[in-house]
Design an enzyme around this catalytic site. Structure first.
Site, PDB file in Angstrom:
ATOM      1  N   ASN A 265       0.854  -1.191   0.000  1.00 41.92           N
ATOM      2  CA  ASN A 265       0.000   0.000   0.000  1.00 41.92           C
ATOM      3  C   ASN A 265       0.892   1.245   0.000  1.00 41.92           C
ATOM      4  OD1 ASN A 265       0.567   0.781   2.870  1.00 41.92           O
ATOM      5  ND2 ASN A 265      -0.292  -1.252   3.188  1.00 41.92           N
TER       6      ASN A 265
ATOM      7  N   ASP B 235      -4.089  -6.837   4.829  1.00 41.22           N
ATOM      8  CA  ASP B 235      -5.070  -7.748   5.436  1.00 41.22           C
ATOM      9  C   ASP B 235      -4.942  -9.160   4.865  1.00 41.22           C
ATOM     10  OD1 ASP B 235      -6.274  -5.948   7.191  1.00 41.22           O
ATOM     11  OD2 ASP B 235      -7.450  -5.063   5.574  1.00 41.22           O
TER      12      ASP B 235
ATOM     13  N   LYS C 136       9.744 -16.278 -11.048  1.00 41.40           N
ATOM     14  CA  LYS C 136       8.920 -15.194 -11.585  1.00 41.40           C
ATOM     15  C   LYS C 136       7.752 -15.778 -12.397  1.00 41.40           C
ATOM     16  CE  LYS C 136       9.255 -11.184 -14.588  1.00 41.40           C
ATOM     17  NZ  LYS C 136      10.101 -10.464 -15.544  1.00 41.40           N
TER      18      LYS C 136
ATOM     19  N   PHE D  70      -4.858   2.896  14.596  1.00 38.87           N
ATOM     20  CA  PHE D  70      -5.155   3.903  13.579  1.00 38.87           C
ATOM     21  C   PHE D  70      -6.231   3.335  12.662  1.00 38.87           C
ATOM     22  CE2 PHE D  70      -2.251   7.605  13.238  1.00 38.87           C
ATOM     23  CZ  PHE D  70      -1.492   7.384  14.371  1.00 38.87           C
TER      24      PHE D  70
ATOM     25  N   LYS E  75     -13.751  -0.336  15.047  1.00 43.09           N
ATOM     26  CA  LYS E  75     -12.409  -0.908  15.295  1.00 43.09           C
ATOM     27  C   LYS E  75     -11.981  -0.677  16.747  1.00 43.09           C
ATOM     28  CE  LYS E  75     -10.907  -0.644  10.517  1.00 43.09           C
ATOM     29  NZ  LYS E  75     -10.288   0.110   9.460  1.00 43.09           N
TER      30      LYS E  75
ATOM     31  N   LYS F 136     -11.424  -4.130  18.645  1.00 41.03           N
ATOM     32  CA  LYS F 136     -10.014  -4.448  18.897  1.00 41.03           C
ATOM     33  C   LYS F 136      -9.610  -4.128  20.337  1.00 41.03           C
ATOM     34  CE  LYS F 136      -8.815  -4.054  13.995  1.00 41.03           C
ATOM     35  NZ  LYS F 136      -7.748  -4.035  13.011  1.00 41.03           N
TER      36      LYS F 136
HETATM   37  O1  PMT Z   1       2.739   6.003   6.689  1.00 40.34           O
HETATM   38  P1  PMT Z   1       2.131   7.309   6.210  1.00 40.34           P
HETATM   39  O2  PMT Z   1       2.345   7.549   4.755  1.00 40.34           O
HETATM   40  O3  PMT Z   1       2.570   8.458   7.059  1.00 40.34           O
HETATM   41  O4  PMT Z   1       0.536   7.187   6.375  1.00 40.34           O
HETATM   42  C1  PMT Z   1      -0.033   7.120   7.647  1.00 40.34           C
HETATM   43  C2  PMT Z   1      -1.178   6.085   7.681  1.00 40.34           C
HETATM   44  C3  PMT Z   1      -2.302   6.541   6.773  1.00 40.34           C
HETATM   45  C4  PMT Z   1      -0.686   4.711   7.227  1.00 40.34           C
HETATM   46  C5  PMT Z   1      -1.638   6.017   9.182  1.00 40.34           C
HETATM   47  O5  PMT Z   1      -2.065   7.285   9.588  1.00 40.34           O
HETATM   48  C6  PMT Z   1      -2.789   5.028   9.352  1.00 40.34           C
HETATM   49  O6  PMT Z   1      -3.948   5.385   9.264  1.00 40.34           O
HETATM   50  N1  PMT Z   1      -2.464   3.726   9.646  1.00 40.34           N
HETATM   51  C7  PMT Z   1      -3.468   2.649   9.674  1.00 40.34           C
HETATM   52  C8  PMT Z   1      -3.732   2.212   8.261  1.00 40.34           C
HETATM   53  C9  PMT Z   1      -4.928   1.266   8.092  1.00 40.34           C
HETATM   54  O7  PMT Z   1      -5.357   1.140   6.997  1.00 40.34           O
HETATM   55  O8  PMT Z   1      -5.379   0.697   9.127  1.00 40.34           O
HETATM   56  P2  PMT Z   1      -6.563  -0.457   9.082  1.00 40.34           P
HETATM   57  O9  PMT Z   1      -7.842   0.271   9.105  1.00 40.34           O
HETATM   58  O10 PMT Z   1      -6.315  -1.433   8.008  1.00 40.34           O
HETATM   59  O11 PMT Z   1      -6.286  -1.188  10.437  1.00 40.34           O
HETATM   60  C10 PMT Z   1      -6.700  -0.672  11.700  1.00 40.34           C
HETATM   61  C11 PMT Z   1      -5.615  -0.901  12.723  1.00 40.34           C
HETATM   62  O12 PMT Z   1      -5.332  -2.297  12.845  1.00 40.34           O
HETATM   63  C12 PMT Z   1      -4.311  -0.221  12.401  1.00 40.34           C
HETATM   64  O13 PMT Z   1      -3.777   0.278  13.605  1.00 40.34           O
HETATM   65  C13 PMT Z   1      -3.435  -1.356  11.856  1.00 40.34           C
HETATM   66  O14 PMT Z   1      -2.052  -1.152  12.137  1.00 40.34           O
HETATM   67  C14 PMT Z   1      -3.965  -2.563  12.598  1.00 40.34           C
HETATM   68  N2  PMT Z   1      -3.895  -3.824  11.826  1.00 40.34           N
HETATM   69  C15 PMT Z   1      -4.546  -3.974  10.640  1.00 40.34           C
HETATM   70  C16 PMT Z   1      -4.492  -5.182   9.963  1.00 40.34           C
HETATM   71  C17 PMT Z   1      -3.728  -6.238  10.512  1.00 40.34           C
HETATM   72  N3  PMT Z   1      -3.620  -7.396   9.886  1.00 40.34           N
HETATM   73  N4  PMT Z   1      -3.085  -6.068  11.666  1.00 40.34           N
HETATM   74  C18 PMT Z   1      -3.149  -4.875  12.334  1.00 40.34           C
HETATM   75  O15 PMT Z   1      -2.557  -4.739  13.401  1.00 40.34           O
END
Ligand code: PMT
Length: 399
Positions: A208, A277, A287, A321, A335, A339
């Protein structure tokens, strides 16, 4: 970051003086009012005019200059300073300061100040290793002076070894750190940052747009506020903040193993990383070749690291986040609750200046007790500072 701070930048004579020009630029950009004092030898390498043009202040060179005394006075410089930075600091300058010698404007001002002093040595590696120099450095350290380690590499004199001036960005970070109140002292914070990469074959992966800027800003700010910081970071182009332990990872599985491997030694976990995810069910050993018109990739779910952390969080503070492109509040609140978080930072990635790969963000803090705080557009560094103030309250309450 350094808004309104008066910094005296003491420059002594060494080839690294040219790097200090860049440091001055960073300090003024950070909001500091910088007064430069140059020793006579420093002026052999760069003229005072360069520092004057960049600082917007007259450069001070002479202990007995009537004009300079009338304008500001060396004691006044020493009194008004919030911080002294000596860079590059030669063995001679350090020796003089350690022995209380005050025979020019710089040494006199350093002796007269009650402000913190950050010393950034740069010299030949044999001089650096000399026991006399080391004794002087130790004496200054033991007496409350802040001293940076020189970097190892090839030196201007042709030698290889320890003695190079650290990068201007590292000196800037150390200056911010000296000036920052240590309100997170004793707190152990684990931060995740950046993207993960899920390999398809030896040349392709799923990932991403995360640059790591948000997570790195949190790690740097936490370190500056006195926390012990571990940063689990996916692939980024960023420099690891000074004083932060960085554990580089590639995939979500690697991130999971590092996070759980260091969980016991953490009081707070902040998950700013954008974790994939899903991952390919299998990685092709060679490849994948172009053949059919369509190609289907089978994916399987990665472990939700944050969800698993929430299951076993005990008295740790857990911050997540949420990067959303629709129904920001609903998804973030969901979330937060599912979580088992203490706080979630919601960013609406459809807004300009927010989310992935920019220096700014627009966020809302959602607390587990239902409070919501909406922040305006600000730098990721400022978001980090505001977030850490909440983290501090949560950490103190659970201690
Ligand atoms: O890195 P930058 O360019 O500065 O951008 C910052 C950011 C946009 C990446 C950051 O601000 C942000 O929002 N991070 C979370 C990105 C996200 O898409 O989160 P999510 O909605 O997929 O997941 C929610 C939370 O679960 C997050 O804290 C994530 O780290 C966590 N997670 C998600 C999936 C997974 N398999 N394990 C996790 O721990």
């Amino acid at each position: 970051m350094l808004q309104g701070k008066n910094i005296v930048l003491g420059v002594s004579g060494g080839i690294a003086v040219y790097k200090v020009v860049e440091l001055l630029r960073l300090l003024t950009k950070g909001g500091a009012n910088v007064h430069v004092i140059m020793t006579k030898n420093a002026q052999e390498f760069v003229t005072p005019l360069t520092f004057q043009a960049l600082s917007g202040n007259p450069v001070h060179t002479d202990l007995f200059s009537l004009y300079q005394e009338q304008e500001i006075g060396h004691i006044s410089l020493a009194d008004r300073a919030d911080l002294f930075i000596l860079a590059p600091a030669t063995a001679n300058l350090i020796g003089k300061v350690a022995h209380g010698l005050a025979d020019d404007l710089l040494t006199t001002s350093v002796m007269a100040t009650k402000a913190p002093v950050l010393i950034v040595p740069a010299m030949n590696s044999n001089m650096y290793e000399n026991p006399i120099y080391q004794k002087n450095q130790k004496f200054l350290h033991d007496n409350g002076y802040h001293i940076m380690e020189p970097v190892t590499g090839s030196l201007a004199c042709g030698w290889e070894g320890q003695g190079k001036l650290p990068a201007p960005e590292a000196i800037f970070a150390a200056a911010v750190s000296v000036l920052t109140p240590k309100d997170l002292l004793g707190c152990r914070i684990l931060v995740t940052a950046g993207p993960t990469r899920e390999e398809i074959d030896p040349v392709r992966y799923i990932s991403n747009y995360s640059s790591g800027k948000m997570g790195f800003a949190i790690a740097a700010a936490a370190q500056q506020r006195g926390a012990q910081v571990t940063l689990v970071a996916g692939p980024t182009n960023l420099t690891v903040p000074v004083g932060v332990r960085c554990l580089p990872i590639f995939s979500a599985a690697e991130m999971s193993s590092q996070v759980f491997g260091h969980l016991e030694e953490s009081d707070v976990v902040i998950k700013a990383a954008a974790v994939a995810d899903y991952r390919p069910v299998s990685r092709a050993p060679q490849k994948v070749k172009k053949s059919a018109e369509q190609l289907t990739l089978d994916l399987e779910k990665n472990t939700d690291i944050l969800y698993s952390l929430g299951q076993k969080k005990g008295n740790k503070v857990l911050v997540g986040f949420a990067a959303e492109s629709e129904r920001l509040m609903a998804h973030a609140a969901d979330k937060l609750q599912k979580k088992n978080l203490d706080l979630i930072v919601a960013n609406d990635i459809t807004r300009e200046g927010a989310g992935f790969d920019v220096d700014t963000n627009i966020v809302r803090f959602l607390h587990s007790d239902g409070r919501v705080e909406e922040l305006e557009l600000m730098s990721k560094v400022q978001v980090a500072q505001q977030l850490l103030s909440h983290v501090r309250v949560l950490w103190k309450a659970k201690k």
